[in-house]
Motif scaffolding. Structure first.
Motif, PDB file in Angstrom:
ATOM      1  N   ILE A  35      76.579  43.025  32.855  1.00 38.04           N
ATOM      2  CA  ILE A  35      77.694  43.438  33.700  1.00 38.04           C
ATOM      3  C   ILE A  35      78.255  42.228  34.443  1.00 38.04           C
ATOM      4  O   ILE A  35      77.497  41.444  35.027  1.00 38.04           O
ATOM      5  N   LEU A  36      79.583  42.087  34.403  1.00 35.20           N
ATOM      6  CA  LEU A  36      80.260  41.101  35.234  1.00 35.20           C
ATOM      7  C   LEU A  36      80.483  41.720  36.611  1.00 35.20           C
ATOM      8  O   LEU A  36      81.302  42.629  36.781  1.00 35.20           O
ATOM      9  N   ALA A  37      79.706  41.269  37.587  1.00 30.82           N
ATOM     10  CA  ALA A  37      79.881  41.723  38.971  1.00 30.82           C
ATOM     11  C   ALA A  37      81.005  40.889  39.571  1.00 30.82           C
ATOM     12  O   ALA A  37      80.835  39.694  39.817  1.00 30.82           O
ATOM     13  N   THR A  38      82.158  41.513  39.795  1.00 31.49           N
ATOM     14  CA  THR A  38      83.417  40.794  39.992  1.00 31.49           C
ATOM     15  C   THR A  38      84.066  41.097  41.337  1.00 31.49           C
ATOM     16  O   THR A  38      84.065  42.237  41.804  1.00 31.49           O
ATOM     17  N   LYS A  49      79.426  37.066  38.596  1.00 36.06           N
ATOM     18  CA  LYS A  49      78.148  36.670  38.039  1.00 36.06           C
ATOM     19  C   LYS A  49      77.811  37.654  36.923  1.00 36.06           C
ATOM     20  O   LYS A  49      78.112  38.849  37.024  1.00 36.06           O
ATOM     21  N   LEU A  50      77.210  37.106  35.868  1.00 36.65           N
ATOM     22  CA  LEU A  50      76.826  37.923  34.726  1.00 36.65           C
ATOM     23  C   LEU A  50      75.415  38.458  34.979  1.00 36.65           C
ATOM     24  O   LEU A  50      74.456  37.697  35.055  1.00 36.65           O
ATOM     25  N   VAL A  51      75.321  39.774  35.121  1.00 35.55           N
ATOM     26  CA  VAL A  51      74.077  40.401  35.547  1.00 35.55           C
ATOM     27  C   VAL A  51      73.480  41.216  34.398  1.00 35.55           C
ATOM     28  O   VAL A  51      74.140  42.120  33.876  1.00 35.55           O
ATOM     29  N   PRO A  52      72.251  40.931  33.970  1.00 38.43           N
ATOM     30  CA  PRO A  52      71.616  41.785  32.965  1.00 38.43           C
ATOM     31  C   PRO A  52      71.295  43.141  33.568  1.00 38.43           C
ATOM     32  O   PRO A  52      71.022  43.262  34.766  1.00 38.43           O
ATOM     33  N   VAL A  53      71.344  44.166  32.742  1.00 38.13           N
ATOM     34  CA  VAL A  53      71.117  45.510  33.276  1.00 38.13           C
ATOM     35  C   VAL A  53      69.715  45.644  33.873  1.00 38.13           C
ATOM     36  O   VAL A  53      69.483  46.500  34.724  1.00 38.13           O
ATOM     37  N   SER A  54      68.801  44.794  33.460  1.00 42.37           N
ATOM     38  CA  SER A  54      67.457  44.837  34.048  1.00 42.37           C
ATOM     39  C   SER A  54      67.456  44.467  35.516  1.00 42.37           C
ATOM     40  O   SER A  54      66.489  44.745  36.232  1.00 42.37           O
ATOM     41  N   ALA A  55      68.559  43.830  35.996  1.00 43.37           N
ATOM     42  CA  ALA A  55      68.638  43.401  37.404  1.00 43.37           C
ATOM     43  C   ALA A  55      69.611  44.251  38.206  1.00 43.37           C
ATOM     44  O   ALA A  55      70.019  43.845  39.305  1.00 43.37           O
ATOM     45  N   LEU A  56      69.983  45.437  37.701  1.00 44.81           N
ATOM     46  CA  LEU A  56      70.965  46.252  38.410  1.00 44.81           C
ATOM     47  C   LEU A  56      70.472  46.703  39.783  1.00 44.81           C
ATOM     48  O   LEU A  56      71.274  46.858  40.710  1.00 44.81           O
ATOM     49  N   LYS A  63      71.879  42.220  46.823  1.00 44.69           N
ATOM     50  CA  LYS A  63      71.115  40.970  46.840  1.00 44.69           C
ATOM     51  C   LYS A  63      71.761  39.866  46.003  1.00 44.69           C
ATOM     52  O   LYS A  63      71.185  38.785  45.880  1.00 44.69           O
ATOM     53  N   LEU A  64      72.929  40.156  45.415  1.00 39.62           N
ATOM     54  CA  LEU A  64      73.602  39.153  44.597  1.00 39.62           C
ATOM     55  C   LEU A  64      74.517  38.323  45.496  1.00 39.62           C
ATOM     56  O   LEU A  64      75.579  38.776  45.907  1.00 39.62           O
ATOM     57  N   PRO A 100      80.717  43.198  22.652  1.00 42.01           N
ATOM     58  CA  PRO A 100      79.924  44.431  22.633  1.00 42.01           C
ATOM     59  C   PRO A 100      78.773  44.343  23.632  1.00 42.01           C
ATOM     60  O   PRO A 100      78.076  43.331  23.714  1.00 42.01           O
ATOM     61  N   GLY A 101      78.617  45.402  24.425  1.00 49.42           N
ATOM     62  CA  GLY A 101      77.544  45.432  25.405  1.00 49.42           C
ATOM     63  C   GLY A 101      77.893  44.839  26.747  1.00 49.42           C
ATOM     64  O   GLY A 101      77.053  44.810  27.655  1.00 49.42           O
ATOM     65  N   LEU A 102      79.154  44.390  26.907  1.00 47.79           N
ATOM     66  CA  LEU A 102      79.593  43.817  28.181  1.00 47.79           C
ATOM     67  C   LEU A 102      80.387  44.852  28.978  1.00 47.79           C
ATOM     68  O   LEU A 102      81.143  45.650  28.404  1.00 47.79           O
ATOM     69  N   ALA A 103      80.226  44.849  30.295  1.00 45.13           N
ATOM     70  CA  ALA A 103      81.007  45.705  31.184  1.00 45.13           C
ATOM     71  C   ALA A 103      81.348  44.920  32.439  1.00 45.13           C
ATOM     72  O   ALA A 103      80.798  43.841  32.696  1.00 45.13           O
TER      73      ALA A 103
END
Length: 458
Positions: A35-38, A49-56, A63-64, A100-103
């Motif tokens: 996920i692009l936290a924008t 920042k490009l955040v893996p879903v494991s760190a949601l 905390k980002l 694919p797989g990006l949000a």
């Protein structure tokens, strides 16, 4: 400094509770891996920042952290604490058209557990909160114009489609067909997101396009403008092109506008613009609508600091002609019926079109400032006077600023507009100072025009 949006609930981090996790549910449903936290800075630059879903869980707990000064125009100094991005799950946007797989998810920057009043998305939410306090909400549509170009090794710009070089290319079916792959890829991406893309057309300048989507709540539309710009940039880049929203990339062509269609509704979901027994000027409008228009006109010079926020913006509004014969950008604060030569067009009884914004405008700041101006007109029961006739110019109408510096001066002299950003003159003065510095940086550069004009003039 007190922000108008609700403060987060207390917790270990001081941020909104992270459970249950709507983002995790959305990510799982769409097969999202990253996920692009924008968020955007005040100039509209998308920061992420490009955040893996494991760190949601960390993202949703606030905390980002971002170094706000490094991010751009965000009201921070190098020594200040982190901006922490708090995601709005309602803005979750799958970007499979890009990867694919990006949000993407739009975030509200917080500092010390509170919404940061210099953050553009927070600024718009504050404006909407003030409107809600009056029992109203705003809906908006946006027309995003852009050029597709290529850049030479010497920095020169050329139309990406070499065959698109005529003086009257607007609506040209052949130009649209040659860009079919790009336009349809963007259209399909918008429709997959539920935006309701309803038209894709060639605009007035060679190489210029516009792709329209349905109106929605003002915050949703602002988010979509930011997302669409990102999509256009990336998808055009994948085809070796540059999508530019620069207000005036070519001296002899029409500039890029960012036109907003605005309407007000009450908290019961009823429109407030159509006539309700007070159609004083024959456009089918209510007193509320006329007051809103009057506020925009009254504050038009200062409003331009947000609608036309760059040095280049005033090459667009100051243009005298183009290859097509029209600039489509007024330099007077006027309004009329279905007439695109005015700052405010009234195409029907449900909305107005605010036409003086350009492609460099930050949609959050532009909408927040427009709401502040319009609300002032409603509260003071201002009247815009009779609408102008087709192409009419009235001497009493405000002339829009000639340069960014003139717009900054108008902003500093307008208390309503100076407080339009989070209700704080501090934020407004910070923005004005930054824009003045931007003008002076440009002014200090020696241009080819000056060398040609003055090298042997005396």
């Amino acid at each position: 400094m007190t922000a108008l949006v609700s403060e987060p609930s207390a917790g270990l981090t001081g941020f909104p509770d992270a459970s249950p996790s709507p983002l995790a549910e959305l990510a799982a449903a769409h097969g999202t891996k990253f996920i692009l936290a924008t968020f955007v800075d005040m100039n509209g630059k998308p920061c992420a920042k490009l955040v893996p879903v494991s760190a949601l869980a960390e993202l949703e707990a606030g905390k980002l952290g971002f170094a706000g000064y490094a991010a751009g125009l965000m009201g921070q100094k190098p020594q200040d604490g982190d901006l922490c991005a708090v995601p709005d799950a309602a803005s979750f946007t799958p970007l499979d058209a890009v990867r694919p797989g990006l949000a993407l998810v739009h975030c509200d920057p917080y500092v010390d557990g509170k919404p940061w009043p210099f953050a553009p998305r927070v600024i718009l939410k504050n404006a909407l909160a003030r409107l809600a306090g009056k029992g109203m909400t705003a809906k908006a549509g946006a027309e995003v114009e852009y050029y597709l170009v290529t850049m030479g090794e010497d920095g020169s710009l050329s139309t990406a489609d070499a065959k698109d070089d005529g003086p009257h290319p607007c609506y040209d079916a052949r130009g649209v067909t040659r860009m079919y792959e790009h336009l349809t890829e963007v259209s399909e991406a918008m429709n997959a997101l539920g935006w309701g893309n309803y038209a894709n057309d060639h605009e007035d300048g060679a190489g210029q396009f516009e792709q329209n989507f349905d109106y929605d709540d003002a915050l949703v539309t602002a988010d979509r403008v930011v997302t669409l710009r990102y999509l256009l940039n990336v998808l055009a880049g994948q085809r070796g092109m540059v999508a530019t929203f620069m207000p005036k990339p070519f001296t002899n062509r029409t500039g890029n506008g960012l036109h907003f269609h605005l309407s007000l509704w009450n908290d019961g979901g009823q429109e407030l613009f159509p006539e309700a027994g007070d159609d004083r000027h024959g456009l089918g409008f209510s007193g509320t609508a006329y007051g809103f228009v009057a506020g925009l006109l009254a504050h038009a010079p200062a409003l331009q600091a947000f609608l036309a926020p760059t040095v280049n913006s005033y090459k667009r509004t100051g243009a005298t002609t183009t290859e097509s014969g029209a600039t489509w950008s007024t330099n007077k604060a006027s309004y009329g019926g279905n007439d695109r030569t005015h700052m405010i067009r009234v195409p029907d009884t449900h909305r107005i079109e605010l036409r003086s914004g350009d492609g460099s405008a930050n949609p959050y700041l532009a909408l927040a400032a427009a709401i502040a101006a319009g609300l002032d007109g409603i509260e003071r029961k201002l009247d815009p006077g009779a609408p102008c006739g087709p192409g009419e110019r009235r001497p009493e109408a405000h002339t829009l600023p000639a340069t960014l510096l003139h717009a900054v001066q108008a902003l500093r002299e307008d208390p309503v507009m100076l407080s339009a950003l989070s209700g704080s003159e501090e934020v407004g003065r910070y923005y004005a100072a930054a824009k003045e510095e931007e003008f002076l940086q440009w002014h200090n550069q020696v241009s080819d025009w000056e060398v040609h004009r003055y090298l042997t003039a005396v």
